[in-house]
Design a protein around this motif. Structure first.
Motif, PDB file in Angstrom:
ATOM      1  N   PRO A 132      52.910  33.598  38.547  1.00  0.00           N
ATOM      2  CA  PRO A 132      52.575  34.652  37.578  1.00  0.00           C
ATOM      3  C   PRO A 132      51.062  34.770  37.405  1.00  0.00           C
ATOM      4  O   PRO A 132      50.378  33.769  37.200  1.00  0.00           O
ATOM      5  N   LEU A 133      50.557  35.984  37.483  1.00  0.00           N
ATOM      6  CA  LEU A 133      49.123  36.228  37.319  1.00  0.00           C
ATOM      7  C   LEU A 133      48.913  37.198  36.156  1.00  0.00           C
ATOM      8  O   LEU A 133      49.847  37.472  35.418  1.00  0.00           O
ATOM      9  N   ALA A 134      47.696  37.693  36.023  1.00  0.00           N
ATOM     10  CA  ALA A 134      47.357  38.634  34.941  1.00  0.00           C
ATOM     11  C   ALA A 134      47.714  38.052  33.569  1.00  0.00           C
ATOM     12  O   ALA A 134      48.538  38.616  32.835  1.00  0.00           O
ATOM     13  N   ASP A 135      47.100  36.910  33.259  1.00  0.00           N
ATOM     14  CA  ASP A 135      47.281  36.300  31.926  1.00  0.00           C
ATOM     15  C   ASP A 135      48.732  36.010  31.616  1.00  0.00           C
ATOM     16  O   ASP A 135      49.259  36.457  30.585  1.00  0.00           O
ATOM     17  N   CYS A 136      49.371  35.255  32.512  1.00  0.00           N
ATOM     18  CA  CYS A 136      50.790  34.923  32.310  1.00  0.00           C
ATOM     19  C   CYS A 136      51.605  36.218  32.104  1.00  0.00           C
ATOM     20  O   CYS A 136      52.492  36.294  31.263  1.00  0.00           O
ATOM     21  N   CYS A 137      51.255  37.228  32.940  1.00  0.00           N
ATOM     22  CA  CYS A 137      51.973  38.511  32.943  1.00  0.00           C
ATOM     23  C   CYS A 137      51.896  39.256  31.608  1.00  0.00           C
ATOM     24  O   CYS A 137      52.831  39.971  31.230  1.00  0.00           O
ATOM     25  N   MET A 138      50.780  39.110  30.913  1.00  0.00           N
ATOM     26  CA  MET A 138      50.591  39.851  29.658  1.00  0.00           C
ATOM     27  C   MET A 138      49.607  41.009  29.807  1.00  0.00           C
ATOM     28  O   MET A 138      49.372  41.754  28.865  1.00  0.00           O
ATOM     29  N   LYS A 139      49.020  41.185  31.019  1.00  0.00           N
ATOM     30  CA  LYS A 139      48.067  42.277  31.223  1.00  0.00           C
ATOM     31  C   LYS A 139      48.606  43.260  32.263  1.00  0.00           C
ATOM     32  O   LYS A 139      49.213  42.838  33.256  1.00  0.00           O
ATOM     33  N   VAL A 140      48.372  44.521  32.046  1.00  0.00           N
ATOM     34  CA  VAL A 140      48.780  45.548  33.005  1.00  0.00           C
ATOM     35  C   VAL A 140      47.544  46.030  33.761  1.00  0.00           C
ATOM     36  O   VAL A 140      46.618  46.575  33.157  1.00  0.00           O
ATOM     37  N   TYR A 141      47.545  45.782  35.060  1.00  0.00           N
ATOM     38  CA  TYR A 141      46.424  46.184  35.915  1.00  0.00           C
ATOM     39  C   TYR A 141      46.832  47.201  36.982  1.00  0.00           C
ATOM     40  O   TYR A 141      46.032  47.551  37.852  1.00  0.00           O
ATOM     41  N   VAL A 142      48.113  47.599  36.968  1.00  0.00           N
ATOM     42  CA  VAL A 142      48.560  48.630  37.916  1.00  0.00           C
ATOM     43  C   VAL A 142      49.642  49.465  37.260  1.00  0.00           C
ATOM     44  O   VAL A 142      50.467  48.950  36.493  1.00  0.00           O
ATOM     45  N   ALA A 149      51.941  40.429  45.492  1.00  0.00           N
ATOM     46  CA  ALA A 149      51.198  40.356  46.748  1.00  0.00           C
ATOM     47  C   ALA A 149      51.510  39.017  47.396  1.00  0.00           C
ATOM     48  O   ALA A 149      51.940  38.064  46.728  1.00  0.00           O
ATOM     49  N   ILE A 150      51.333  38.972  48.712  1.00  0.00           N
ATOM     50  CA  ILE A 150      51.828  37.851  49.512  1.00  0.00           C
ATOM     51  C   ILE A 150      50.679  37.206  50.273  1.00  0.00           C
ATOM     52  O   ILE A 150      49.851  37.900  50.867  1.00  0.00           O
ATOM     53  N   ASN A 151      50.638  35.888  50.286  1.00  0.00           N
ATOM     54  CA  ASN A 151      49.665  35.200  51.126  1.00  0.00           C
ATOM     55  C   ASN A 151      49.993  35.467  52.597  1.00  0.00           C
ATOM     56  O   ASN A 151      51.135  35.290  53.029  1.00  0.00           O
ATOM     57  N   LEU A 152      48.992  35.906  53.345  1.00  0.00           N
ATOM     58  CA  LEU A 152      49.159  36.263  54.757  1.00  0.00           C
ATOM     59  C   LEU A 152      49.880  35.166  55.553  1.00  0.00           C
ATOM     60  O   LEU A 152      50.720  35.452  56.409  1.00  0.00           O
ATOM     61  N   ARG A 153      49.549  33.918  55.247  1.00  0.00           N
ATOM     62  CA  ARG A 153      50.144  32.777  55.944  1.00  0.00           C
ATOM     63  C   ARG A 153      51.673  32.855  55.944  1.00  0.00           C
ATOM     64  O   ARG A 153      52.325  32.617  56.970  1.00  0.00           O
ATOM     65  N   GLU A 160      43.258  36.982  44.516  1.00  0.00           N
ATOM     66  CA  GLU A 160      42.546  35.964  45.301  1.00  0.00           C
ATOM     67  C   GLU A 160      43.127  34.576  45.083  1.00  0.00           C
ATOM     68  O   GLU A 160      42.952  33.687  45.908  1.00  0.00           O
ATOM     69  N   LYS A 161      43.844  34.393  43.959  1.00  0.00           N
ATOM     70  CA  LYS A 161      44.359  33.060  43.617  1.00  0.00           C
ATOM     71  C   LYS A 161      45.689  32.731  44.310  1.00  0.00           C
ATOM     72  O   LYS A 161      46.192  31.615  44.189  1.00  0.00           O
ATOM     73  N   ILE A 162      46.278  33.705  45.005  1.00  0.00           N
ATOM     74  CA  ILE A 162      47.665  33.544  45.458  1.00  0.00           C
ATOM     75  C   ILE A 162      47.830  32.522  46.585  1.00  0.00           C
ATOM     76  O   ILE A 162      47.174  32.594  47.615  1.00  0.00           O
ATOM     77  N   LYS A 163      48.727  31.552  46.355  1.00  0.00           N
ATOM     78  CA  LYS A 163      49.063  30.554  47.386  1.00  0.00           C
ATOM     79  C   LYS A 163      50.249  31.047  48.217  1.00  0.00           C
ATOM     80  O   LYS A 163      50.268  30.912  49.427  1.00  0.00           O
ATOM     81  N   LYS A 164      51.271  31.553  47.549  1.00  0.00           N
ATOM     82  CA  LYS A 164      52.452  32.103  48.239  1.00  0.00           C
ATOM     83  C   LYS A 164      52.642  33.563  47.848  1.00  0.00           C
ATOM     84  O   LYS A 164      52.235  34.449  48.573  1.00  0.00           O
ATOM     85  N   VAL A 165      53.277  33.782  46.698  1.00  0.00           N
ATOM     86  CA  VAL A 165      53.487  35.160  46.238  1.00  0.00           C
ATOM     87  C   VAL A 165      53.083  35.260  44.771  1.00  0.00           C
ATOM     88  O   VAL A 165      53.609  34.540  43.924  1.00  0.00           O
ATOM     89  N   GLY A 166      52.153  36.130  44.489  1.00  0.00           N
ATOM     90  CA  GLY A 166      51.721  36.373  43.114  1.00  0.00           C
ATOM     91  C   GLY A 166      52.468  37.567  42.537  1.00  0.00           C
ATOM     92  O   GLY A 166      52.765  38.525  43.260  1.00  0.00           O
TER      93      GLY A 166
END
Ligand code: UGA
Ligand code: MN
Length: 253
Positions: free
Chosen positions: A214-224, A175-179, A124-130
């Motif tokens: 970078p998301l998921a705790d500065c890329c320290m968490k694995v969610y997928v 993931a990519i912002n639709l815009r 939900e936080k992504i402005k361009k590409v997360g």
């Protein structure tokens, strides 16, 4: 934003099981729109019924992979890319049906991976590409962007497999912002790239490396996790079929 998850899928014994696992994760996500694209010349009854009963908001499309690009049963899976035709059809659907003012995030969610609900809250936080780590891919426990925790910027990638790719990420890792996809209306996947370059192909058309978020705790968490499902052994079923019978007459599996 609405999260648009694009899932290419094809008919095989485990298909309904895979789609069930996905749907039951996605039911937990608010503002979610599932774009399911069958690798088939027309929509199948199984997937049609499945989506009708899923309780999800969805769009159902079907487009077949041209035979010269289809992986044979005995081909190694790195020989030809999968999902190209289907993901491009979904991108076309987004561009034909959504407006620049629509707020959305686009994620390519293959039908065999394992997704944590937490991943979708990150998006939900992504402005361009997360971007974020993906577990069990590229020959590693985790393939991930390297995030500087002072600047919260991507400063590299830990990929061991084809590390020279412009964006050494798995499809599940961004993931990519639709815009961005509506602005770059020709950005799409291509058959004319080397194996493993699909992710780089779409990303290079819409973003630069230093714009990645970078998301998921500065890329320290694995969610997928890039899980892959074993083909079931159906020896007994084949014996039955030879005798003109089957275990699943009148039963959808
Ligand atoms: C890896 C990546 O995770 C994929 O996103 C990428 O598309 C693929 O490599 C590639 O190089 O093309 P992998 O697990 O090997 O993934 O690929 P699959 O999961 O077998 O296929 C990706 C998606 O395409 C799945 O959703 C699958 O259902 C679909 N698919 C596969 C089709 O629509 N048609 C097919 O004939 C095969
Ligand atoms: Mn897969």
């Amino acid at each position: 934003p609405i999260i648009y998850a694009i899932t290419p899928t094809f008919s095989r014994p485990v298909q309904k099981a895979e789609l069930t696992r996905l749907a039951q994760t996605f039911l937990h996500i608010p503002n979610f729109h599932w774009i399911v694209v069958e690798d088939s010349s027309s929509k199948t009854k199984l997937v049609t019924r499945f989506l009708e009963n899923s309780g999800l908001i969805y769009t159902h499309l079907a487009v077949i992979t041209p035979p010269n690009y289809k992986l044979g049963r005995t081909d190694a899976n790195w020989k030809k890319p999968r999902g190209v035709e289907q993901r491009n059809a979904a991108l076309r659907w987004l561009r034909e049906n959504l407006k620049p003012t629509d707020n959305g995030i686009v994620y390519f969610a293959d039908d065999d991976n394992t997704y944590s609900i937490k991943l979708f809250y990150e998006m939900e936080k992504i402005k361009k590409v997360g971007v974020w780590p993906v577990g069990l891919v590229g020959g590693l426990m985790v393939e991930k962007p390297i995030c500087d925790n002072v600047t919260n910027k991507v400063i590299g990638f830990n990929a061991g497999w084809k590390p020279d790719r412009p964006f050494p990420l798995d499809m599940a890792g961004f993931a990519i912002n639709l815009r961005l996809l509506l602005e770059h209306k020709d950005a799409e996947f291509s058959y004319d790239v080397e194996g493993g370059y699909q992710e780089s192909e779409i990303l290079r058309q819409i973003v630069t490396r230093d714009e990645l978020e970078p998301l998921a705790d500065c890329c320290m968490k694995v969610y997928v996790w890039h899980t892959r499902t074993e083909d079931p052994k159906l020896k007994m079923e084949q014996l039955l079929i030879k005798k003109g019978r089957r275990s699943n007459i009148g039963i959808e599996v």
